[in-house]
Design an enzyme around this catalytic site. Structure first.
Site, short mmCIF file in Angstrom:
data_model
loop_
_atom_site.label_atom_id
_atom_site.label_comp_id
_atom_site.label_asym_id
_atom_site.label_seq_id
_atom_site.Cartn_x
_atom_site.Cartn_y
_atom_site.Cartn_z
N PRO A 116 35.80 44.67 22.37
CA PRO A 116 36.73 43.56 22.26
C PRO A 116 36.35 42.33 23.10
O PRO A 116 35.86 42.47 24.21
CB PRO A 116 38.05 44.15 22.78
N ASN A 117 36.59 41.19 22.52
CA ASN A 117 36.42 39.87 23.16
C ASN A 117 34.95 39.46 23.36
O ASN A 117 34.69 38.34 23.78
CB ASN A 117 37.17 39.80 24.50
N ARG A 152 34.10 32.29 26.09
CA ARG A 152 34.85 33.09 27.05
C ARG A 152 34.27 32.96 28.46
O ARG A 152 33.15 33.37 28.71
CB ARG A 152 34.78 34.55 26.59
N TYR A 197 30.52 35.19 32.05
CA TYR A 197 29.81 35.84 30.94
C TYR A 197 28.65 35.04 30.36
O TYR A 197 27.97 35.51 29.44
CB TYR A 197 30.82 36.19 29.83
N ASN A 251 28.39 47.94 25.09
CA ASN A 251 29.26 47.22 26.01
C ASN A 251 30.64 47.37 25.41
O ASN A 251 30.99 46.68 24.44
CB ASN A 251 28.85 45.75 26.12
N ALA A 255 36.71 45.90 27.72
CA ALA A 255 37.78 46.49 28.53
C ALA A 255 38.01 47.97 28.22
O ALA A 255 38.52 48.71 29.08
CB ALA A 255 39.07 45.69 28.33
N GLU A 279 24.96 52.06 28.90
CA GLU A 279 26.18 51.26 29.06
C GLU A 279 25.79 49.92 29.68
O GLU A 279 25.16 49.91 30.74
CB GLU A 279 27.14 52.03 29.99
N HIS A 305 26.98 45.96 30.90
CA HIS A 305 28.01 44.96 31.19
C HIS A 305 27.32 43.69 31.65
O HIS A 305 26.40 43.76 32.49
CB HIS A 305 28.96 45.44 32.29
N ARG A 362 34.19 43.17 40.89
CA ARG A 362 35.29 42.37 40.33
C ARG A 362 36.63 43.06 40.63
O ARG A 362 36.74 43.78 41.62
CB ARG A 362 35.06 42.18 38.83
C1 DQA Z 1 32.49 43.46 30.41
C2 DQA Z 1 33.35 43.75 31.66
C3 DQA Z 1 34.71 44.26 31.25
O1 DQA Z 1 35.51 44.51 32.41
C4 DQA Z 1 35.43 43.25 30.39
O2 DQA Z 1 36.68 43.75 29.99
C5 DQA Z 1 34.61 42.80 29.24
C6 DQA Z 1 33.20 42.54 29.44
C7 DQA Z 1 31.15 42.81 30.78
O3 DQA Z 1 30.30 42.72 29.90
O4 DQA Z 1 30.95 42.38 31.90
O5 DQA Z 1 35.12 42.57 28.14
O6 DQA Z 1 32.20 44.70 29.77
#
Ligand code: DQA
Length: 149
Positions: A9-10, A17, A22, A73, A76, A97, A99, A106
């Site tokens: 998501p997102n 964003r 990011y 990735n 959340a 994994e 990020h 954070r």
């Molecule tokens: C994320 C970190 C997560 O906490 C966040 O919710 C994201 C992006 C990252 O790529 O740093 O959506 O996975």
């Protein structure tokens, strides 16, 4: 050989964003970079992005027996999706994994990854470079496995 790259998501909003956290690249930019890097190494890539937990679970289930490595990735969902955790656990291939941000530096709720335990490796805090690093890690793991056979 094929690597499946899943973004949660997102992450479709990358570029817009919170660029300070990011970066400024879009998801399409990042996917193009991963695809061309992997291609140079002779690897096919498939990309999937969804905000829906169940769709990510279905995609992971569908990768059984067809993907040689997973880069995920989970956004959340990383912090609380036991369904994605269980779907990853089923797959017996290298699972990286990724990020973009350093989730350990954070908010407290981001410090915990429920998928970490079922992934081969976590790469966090290297921005979009983390995805290309993940491709290299998969190649390394698979070639080590091959040399043992
Ligand atoms: C994320 C970190 C997560 O906490 C966040 O919710 C994201 C992006 C990252 O790529 O740093 O959506 O996975």
């Amino acid at each position: 050989m094929k690597i499946l790259v899943i973004n949660g998501p997102n992450l479709n909003m990358l570029g817009k964003r919170n660029p300070k956290i990011y970066g400024t690249k879009t998801l399409a930019d990042i996917e193009n970079e991963i695809a061309s890097y992997a291609k140079k190494k002779g690897i096919d890539t498939e990309f999937f992005q969804s905000a829906c937990e169940g769709e990510i679970v279905n995609k992971l289930n569908g990768a059984y027996g067809s993907a040689d490595g997973i880069i995920i990735n989970a956004g959340a969902y990383t912090h609380y999706s036991y369904a994605i955790r269980d779907a990853l656990e089923i797959l017996d291939v290298p699972k990286i994994e990724v990020h973009l941000s350093d989730i350990h530096a954070r908010e407290t709720f981001r410090n915990i990854s429920v998928i970490e335990e079922v992934c081969t490796l976590q790469i966090a805090g290297f921005g979009d470079k983390g995805y290309v690093m993940a491709v290299d890690e998969i190649i390394k793991i698979l070639s080590e496995e091959n040399s043992k056979r």
